[in-house]
Design a protein around this motif. Structure first.
Motif, short mmCIF file in Angstrom:
data_model
loop_
_atom_site.label_atom_id
_atom_site.label_comp_id
_atom_site.label_asym_id
_atom_site.label_seq_id
_atom_site.Cartn_x
_atom_site.Cartn_y
_atom_site.Cartn_z
N GLN A 111 37.54 35.69 43.21
CA GLN A 111 38.33 36.31 44.27
C GLN A 111 37.79 36.01 45.67
O GLN A 111 38.56 35.77 46.59
N HIS A 112 36.47 35.95 45.80
CA HIS A 112 35.96 35.77 47.18
C HIS A 112 36.23 34.37 47.71
O HIS A 112 36.20 34.15 48.91
N ARG A 146 40.83 34.08 46.28
CA ARG A 146 41.70 35.19 46.69
C ARG A 146 42.89 35.37 45.72
O ARG A 146 42.65 35.53 44.52
N GLU A 147 44.12 35.36 46.20
CA GLU A 147 45.24 35.71 45.30
C GLU A 147 45.39 34.75 44.12
O GLU A 147 46.02 35.07 43.13
N ALA A 158 42.83 33.76 42.33
CA ALA A 158 41.63 33.91 41.49
C ALA A 158 42.00 34.17 40.04
O ALA A 158 43.10 34.63 39.73
N HIS A 176 40.66 36.36 38.31
CA HIS A 176 40.49 37.79 38.08
C HIS A 176 40.10 38.42 39.42
O HIS A 176 39.72 37.72 40.35
N ASN A 177 40.22 39.74 39.51
CA ASN A 177 39.84 40.39 40.77
C ASN A 177 38.43 40.96 40.74
O ASN A 177 37.95 41.51 41.72
N ILE A 178 37.73 40.83 39.60
CA ILE A 178 36.44 41.52 39.46
C ILE A 178 35.39 40.99 40.44
O ILE A 178 35.33 39.79 40.73
N CYS A 179 34.62 41.89 40.97
CA CYS A 179 33.57 41.56 41.94
C CYS A 179 32.29 42.20 41.42
O CYS A 179 31.60 41.62 40.59
N SER A 203 37.18 46.88 43.00
CA SER A 203 38.35 46.05 42.65
C SER A 203 39.16 46.71 41.55
O SER A 203 40.38 46.58 41.51
N GLY A 214 38.47 39.50 49.47
CA GLY A 214 39.10 38.70 48.43
C GLY A 214 39.64 39.50 47.25
O GLY A 214 40.62 39.11 46.62
N THR A 215 39.00 40.62 46.96
CA THR A 215 39.49 41.40 45.82
C THR A 215 40.89 41.95 46.09
O THR A 215 41.66 42.15 45.16
N PRO A 241 43.74 40.61 47.70
CA PRO A 241 44.80 39.72 47.21
C PRO A 241 44.71 39.46 45.71
O PRO A 241 45.73 39.39 45.01
N ALA A 242 43.49 39.34 45.20
CA ALA A 242 43.35 39.09 43.76
C ALA A 242 43.93 40.25 42.96
O ALA A 242 44.62 40.06 41.96
N THR A 280 47.81 40.18 42.97
CA THR A 280 48.38 39.26 41.99
C THR A 280 48.31 39.84 40.58
O THR A 280 49.29 39.80 39.83
N MET A 281 47.14 40.40 40.24
CA MET A 281 47.01 40.96 38.88
C MET A 281 48.00 42.09 38.64
O MET A 281 48.44 42.31 37.52
#
Ligand SMILES: Cc1ncc(COP(=O)(O)O)c(C=O)c1O
Ligand SMILES: Cc1ncc(COP(=O)(O)O)c(C=O)c1O
Lengths: 456, 505, 505, 456
Positions: A316-317, A320-321, A323, A325-328, B148, B180-181, B183-184, B187-188
């Motif tokens: 994601q970093h 971004r959209e 990615a 996955h969104n996990i950080c 996130s 970044g999380t 926008p990510a 989408t999810m």
């Protein structure tokens, strides 16, 4: 000035002068008056460390933990013994307090540990690629679904009813966001109904989800069940209990594209459900679709071996959209605990532990099956947990056992109405033969009392 | 600059697998105590594994040495200043570790009958109440595992909220400064991201916001904001922003990563936000653990409450018979579960201990000092060479963090922000967050937090100055940096091109 | 050899007092909750202090950083090989720390009524029983706080034993190889030390022993021996030695520092010793803590038992009503107390946990491996250059340790044992014990312990070889060593000539 | 091969070959056959880590510790709250596992910590010189006597009956070895009988020993009492409770030549009596007669500041029979814990803690004095502990209180027959007003019950 801050009145004066304001309030002036809280927070004032300790110790006192009860409850999290070196090492500031290793030159300790962890999980699951861990088991299942959609461009999931109820619920929650459909396949004789499964899988299916041992403790015939997935080009996702992988055939050798699960049994305490971690392994094809951090080996400018966060372009970093996955923030410290536990068990110990669980579980299953008013819920092979049926209301029986200091198991009724008085009984190396015998005695007495309607 | 190897550089990294020797072991297991038939008599051969996994074989003393040595190859918060922007690297009190380790917490099974886990449920309820007060929103779910995860929860809540009103909306607005999380997560959650521009004050560009909304108000599901934003600046137009979004029928989501700036001073709920996530591993002192664990509870407004994840911790009054606590599963409109069991309870214990320690007043003082420290360091970096080489991106008072631009430094000295960051390592400092937010060229995002001393801030400012002086004389020094770290610059491209992600055995 | 500063060398040592700033603090105290009169109303002014002690003023985060940084300036057992002769630097299991920290142990008040401390007393009794079996002597007192304390106890017991028989004796015999605490204890106990020579096999010179006894047998109170002795050699004449001493009416004292060589293989009691001290911080894995804590329980024969220190942990049988445990104070012939309360209980917990973990078989295996490791390393050092430069002092199989002499190295290369030791630091090894025992010139006393791997032993032997090779080429390298340690060679003379033993404030 | 050793069969074979023997037995051959144990040790076999933990947890369960009882017992060791950072730091391998710092270049952490500790104890006691710690309090008293003999060439000690009974007993034990005489001086009104003391001190007296606060909790007039010692050239040795030195006049300002005591209240847990440490401070004149380790500041060859063990020529490993003491391994880690606790309290906190103790103690003393059947044993000023007299058998009263979860105090009868039903009550910051009020209530009820002869 609180115990954790250092700005003395003198410091404040100097700092304000350097900033060029008269008071800190001026700095907060950028917050519109109307949005500033015009009263103190309605929370008690700070108290001393000793008082905080007493307050929380008093709360902890009111929980019946596995030190006070003999715990036969599992259902995904198990009362294993966590060796002392796990705490000693994970509590070192150097592992406990850093952020995610974005600066590899000063994060080699954490990065190498991730690399070692990935190697261990890859060995356990029989799949070549592992990430450094996700939140926990059930959300890892939902993450696998996201990967499967990307990999297959399909959005239909076929799920065995043997998959942990929390995993199925979580997948359902996420699928609303994914815009995906979830189809459940029932159980037969404690294991996934093979015919129903192959009937359910079709060309639109992105992935098939199995769990082995499944929620009822039964070891599934993953390879046979997976055939339908292969046939239709769907991914085969297998959730598993890592503690059984010293003896059970690894998912990777049974055709799984993804093997994942709840990592708690490895080096993590129960903690009323978290923090633990989810592990996530896959085939080479999926490496660039993996969720989460992955440590990789490389060299420094002088040719020294080193480790970095690899394939960050998935994340994601960077992406971004787009990615994967969104996990950080994930569960790095918990994965470290798992690695230390696995190193401590070692190749021999890990297998021996698996064997111990299988044998004690077989003993317990036989012992309980012989109890009046208790029968096996299924006859399928089991590894470390098994299901029984009580000839009395499970919740009342559990209460009676609890009064005698035993947490006899996990009641199936709520999540499996079809097994109204079913009970799931879990075994760890901490559960001695004597405790198992006591369980049989206590459970038998409780069932008998309920049937005779004796007041508890 | 000395190029001789440091002692630590001299020892080549060896994995624990490379230290393994067949036959060695640390664990001794209990005797079986029960009959020991061959496994095949209990489980069909074809379901059994042939060879055990090739885990390391090594005795306990060498395991301890291995990981102790590894630990020394990490820089950590207890080693020095760690001004990693957006990460709130504040002190991690050991008291919190102590209380989390109490057997009543650590060995409590998550499936324990609620009536036998009253202490744990009350603790969770008390934490919910505290976060509700701090965020200014009436309801809290502790379930999300991190920020996130909270974002995803918030977007699924938004979807459920709209669905419940018979609406389907497709767009989620987010400023170009967002993390970044954001926008990510969008989408999810099945939404489309619409970027909103930033104005010259570092806030949301209102005209652009209006334009993006007006395109099709009915499609606007949500606006995700961080306030103070990732530039460390509070958006003064937040009230108007909220009005616009609510008018369009969307929800307003607060990314709580920067909550440490405003605790006890301003509340997202009062700003008009509907959903807030809180990073307990940032504002509430949960150690970061080298990448977790954390927790990302969400606080929501009344209209969102019906949709909160299941189970929810509730307090029952038992008409006067003294309160009791329970896990409420009977929530028909709930979006359902986001994870297994009840959430990262161990993190809740630590954060609640932190809240008890500081109290309401202490939390407000923490934010105040965080803002003071940030503005002081910003002022120190407006002196000397940094003033010209590393100008602050938006020249106004900041909140708890601020962003500098290395653009002039790069142009004038040929030094990239990355070089500066790497050179800082030789001075014993963890570098700021670099190259984020994206809209600032060569960005350096600096968050000192409240637990740092003035001396640490001064030392950091002096190091920056020293590096700039050094670079005027010879930029190569920084370009080749670091020199003193366990390893020097690593080939990240190689690691991605031909990834080696496990030890070959 | 690179002379550039390492990062750690570069940071100058600053004490916590130098980091103090008025007004800072870590502790927040509970509210008084009671009336708060001025102190002078409770305690006369002249008994009150004017100014509080000038303790550091510093917030918690910097305290933690200070001591974490300090810790990295220590070499420790979990960092690497630590072959410090006579100190038995074996692995310290973390399990022992865990069980010692259980509240039932850690928060038990020493004055607790014995009937409310049955678990603790039973643990002490079980440890007594275990040590009794290991030492081959019927009675044990856990009271002494360390080995030297045990020595003093043994000598006071000897005095009481003789006094009880109406004898007063003045001389205590001890070989010239004995540890410094032996003669020091003798003096404190009011005896005179008589040195006994060592024979060519490294044992007691029997003729000298006979001579020293015959001078005046009636004056011989005791012979203090370490067996295996400080040369790591077992004295084959021990039976005859015991006979001679007992004939003369003296007691035979066993300095148990080297017990790790013989656990489960040979027992001091069977050798004829009357009194034995055991260093729990050596053979029984209590961590050394940078100089303690330890414990030095003593095991004694029947004839010494009546004089054991008070209180003594006893088991009462309560004719069949199940056993109970008690502190026996009613010991009329006891020498009395040697310290406060019951001894270093926390150490007892760790050592008993260690004994439970290994069991009788494991203890025997530990000694066996300790002896194997020592002889293997001795063999490795009889290869290559060490053979000539660092010959073993007594050329026979050793037990758990052995002593080399640096005499040829010094003569031929001009390298003192101290130089070799300091150079070893650069190779990441803790040096052996140096210049002890005194009778070996330029002595190096090497005890690897059983918990080291063959790889560690090989690495150490290779380091010695490398240093000797290097020295043939240029002895100055070692003479100036170390180079890579946090500080380099320190001026110990200055520290003694004009001692600065506290921070001036 | 045990869990802690690494020699595999292959290793053993290679090692034996290198040594040139066929078996390890050959190495043990140097032990005469007749002296070799011809049977296994009569101890149980080794067990798993989990089992050891359960075994010891079960023993610990059978102790009534200060977490289960409200503890008002002191008598030299106190239930203070030890801050979490003490454990976190002292449990770091780098502090926990090294030996005594004989190699200063790689022991700067431990040595500097000793130097900081010495500074703190010097500040507390008001004396310029401190060592790095001795075993514990009472044996430190005996060590001071040894120093006094060397300093004065005399061998007679005058001791106040207010000195801790364990200290007096230990001094008596050691004095047999010293060939010294011990003369005890009684108490009057809870404090040392001044007249009797000056009468007892003479030209043969090596040292006078006082304790303040004394064993009955009374703050002694050290300066006045010490005059006799000065007059006859005897050393004045004062034992003190470090936790009171934030408010009480330091011994160094009252003429003490030596100030020492039990260090447990500083950063050390109760541990059923140990390990803790003894602190030992003195005047400059005594520096070369001090017992134990002393860290000193110096420079390295490059001029870097560093620390070493100073004045080692006092010690047994150098001076042997002429050493100032026989102590070797002491209590370094416990002293480190004390230093961390003191740094955490800080200058302000340390004083505030002292004040808190004095005030809560005054409150408790008043509260208990008002209880029917309870009276003060003395009226002298107290700091954190005080003595009362019960109008009922103390042991029986204590039992009744214990049944109600309160450890009410330390019974004086055994060591002070003259105070047959005396009870010593101690206060720490952990003892809240509510607990003190509860003590008053429970103690009152217990005394009343005893007087009415009610069966417990
Ligand atoms: C501004 C912002 N938003 C969201 C996140 C994501 O939070 P988490 O890492 O807990 O998932 C972060 C954390 O780096 C952040 O800085
Ligand atoms: C041979 C010998 N005897 C006695 C002692 C003294 O033991 P302690 O340090 O426990 O007082 C030691 C410790 O160094 C020793 O090696």
């Amino acid at each position: 000035m609180s115990r954790y801050t250092s700005a003395t009145p003198e410091d404040r004066a100097e700092m304000l002068a350097a900033i060029g304001v008269d008071s800190v309030e001026e700095l907060f002036a950028q917050i519109p008056e109307s949005l500033r809280l015009d009263r103190p927070l309605a929370l008690p004032g700070g108290i001393s460390e000793a008082e905080v300790f007493e307050r929380l110790a008093a709360l902890a006192e009111r929980n019946e933990d596995a030190e006070r009860q003999v715990c036969f409850v599992g259902a995904g999290m198990y009362d294993h013994y966590v060796p002392a070196i796990v705490d000693a090492i994970t509590q070192r500031s150097e592992f406990l307090t850093p952020y995610t290793p974005y600066q590899p030159e000063i994060s080699q300790g954490g990065l190498q540990a991730m690399f070692e962890f990935q190697t261990a999980m890859s060995e356990l699951t029989g799949l070549p690629v592992s990430n450094a861990g996700l939140y926990e088991g059930p959300s890892s299942v939902a993450s696998a679904a996201y990967l499967a959609m990307a990999a297959t461009k399909r959005s239909r999931f076929v799920v065995s009813r043997g998959l942990h109820p929390h995993s199925r619920e979580t997948l359902a929650t996420y699928s609303v966001g994914y815009g995906a459909e979830v189809v459940e396949v029932g159980l037969d004789g404690g294991v996934t109904d093979a015919a129903a499964l192959s009937a359910a899988v079709d060309g639109e299916t992105a992935a098939v989800f199995l769990q082995s041992p499944n929620f009822l403790g039964a070891v599934e015939r993953v390879e046979e069940l997976g055939a339908a997935a292969k046939e239709h080009g769907a991914l085969l996702v297998v959730a598993c209990d890592p503690m059984t992988l010293g003896v059970l055939k690894p998912p990777g050798e049974q055709g799984a594209d993804i093997a994942l699960g709840e990592g708690q049994p490895l080096g993590n305490r129960l903690d009323f459900g978290g923090p633990s971690f989810g592990f996530f392994c896959a085939t080479e094809e999926q490496i660039r679709r993996m969720p989460g951090r992955i440590a990789g080996e490389t060299d420094d400018v002088d040719g020294r071996r080193g480790f970095v966060l690899a394939l960050q372009t998935r994340e994601q970093h960077i992406r971004r959209e787009k990615a994967t996955h969104n996990i950080c923030t994930a569960q790095a410290l918990n994965a470290l605990g798992a690695m230390i536990h696995l190193a401590w068990l070692g190749r021999q110990g890990f297998r021996e532990l698996g064997e111990l669980l299988v044998r004690r579980t077989a003993y317990a299953r036989e012992r309980l099956a012989a109890v009046e008013g208790v029968e096996l819920l299924h006859e399928a092979p089991v590894a470390r947990e098994f299901a029984i049926r009580l000839d009395a209301p499970a919740d009342r029986v559990l209460d009676r056992c609890a009064e005698r200091g035993i947490a006899a198991g996990y009641p199936l009724g709520r999540e499996y109405p079809e097994f109204g008085d079913g009970l799931l009984v879990a075994i760890t190396e901490r559960r001695t033969r004597a405790q198992i015998d006591e369980l049989a005695e206590v459970l038998g007495a409780a069932v008998a009392a309920e049937r005779q309607g004796v007041a508890a | 600059m000395a190029m001789t190897e440091t002692p630590m550089q001299a020892e080549r990294a060896e994995t624990i697998y490379e230290k393994s020797k067949p036959g060695r072991r640390a664990a001794v297991l209990p005797a079986a105590e029960v009959p020991e038939p061959p496994l095949v008599e209990l489980i069909p051969a074809e379901l059994l594994r042939d060879e055990p996994p090739r885990l390391p074989e090594i005795a306990e003393p060498e395991i301890v040495r291995h990981y102790n040595r590894l630990s020394r190859r990490n820089f950590d918060l207890d080693s020095g200043f760690y001004p990693l922007g957006s990460c709130t690297m504040k002190h991690n009190p050991r008291l919190n570790e102590r209380v989390a380790a109490l057997p009543g917490h650590a060995r409590l099974h998550p499936a324990q009958d609620p009536k036998r886990a009253q202490g744990a449920l009350e603790l969770m309820w008390l934490l919910q109440e505290s976060l509700s007060e701090i965020c200014g929103l009436p309801h809290v779910s502790l379930q999300p595992s991190a920020g996130s995860h909270g974002e995803l929860a918030g977007l699924l809540l938004t979807r459920a909220y709209h669905a419940d009103r018979g609406e389907t909306r497709t767009k989620v607005l987010a400023p170009d400064t967002s993390h970044g999380t954001n926008p990510a997560s969008v989408t999810m959650a099945g939404y489309e991201v619409v970027k909103v521009a930033t104005n010259e004050r570092g806030g949301v560009e209102m005209d652009d916001l209006r334009a993006k909304i007006d395109e099709d108000p009915g499609q606007v599901a949500c606006l995700m904001l961080t306030n103070p934003n990732t530039l460390g600046l509070f958006d003064e137009n937040i009230a108007e922003i909220a009005a616009l979004i609510h008018e369009a029928g969307g929800t307003l989501y607060y990314d709580g990563a920067n909550l440490n700036a405003v605790m006890g001073h301003s509340r997202p709920g009062d700003m008009g936000f509907d959903i807030v996530h809180v990073n307990l591993h940032k504002s509430f002192s949960q150690p970061h653990g080298g990448g977790g664990p954390g927790a990302g509870p969400i606080a929501v407004s009344e209209r969102i409450e019906p949709f909160l994840p299941r189970p929810q911790v509730v307090r029952r009054d038992n008409n006067g018979h003294g309160p009791s606590f329970d896990l409420d599963l009977d929530r028909p409109k709930s979006i359902g579960r986001l994870r297994g069991f009840q959430g990262n309870f161990g993190v809740f214990v630590r954060s609640y201990a932190y809240i008890l320690s500081l109290g309401g007043d202490g939390l407000a003082e923490a934010s105040e000092t965080a803002v003071l420290n940030a503005n002081y360091l910003k002022a120190r970096l407006a002196e000397g060479r940094a003033a010209k080489r590393l100008p602050v991106a938006f020249d106004r008072h900041c909140m708890h963090e601020f962003v500098l631009s290395g653009k002039p430094m790069k142009r004038e000295l040929g030094l990239a922000t990355l070089d500066l960051a790497k050179r800082l390592l030789d001075f014993g400092f963890h570098p700021p967050t670099v190259y984020f937010p994206l809209l600032v060229e060569e960005a350096l995002m600096i968050e000192p937090t409240e637990t740092e001393t003035k001396e640490s801030l001064d030392g950091f400012a002096e190091a920056i100055e020293a590096i700039l002086v050094e670079a005027e004389d010879d930029p190569e020094v920084a370009k080749q940096a670091p020199y003193t770290t366990p390893v020097r610059r690593l080939d990240e491209v190689k690691a991605t091109r031909k990834p080696v992600v496990r030890q070959p055995l």
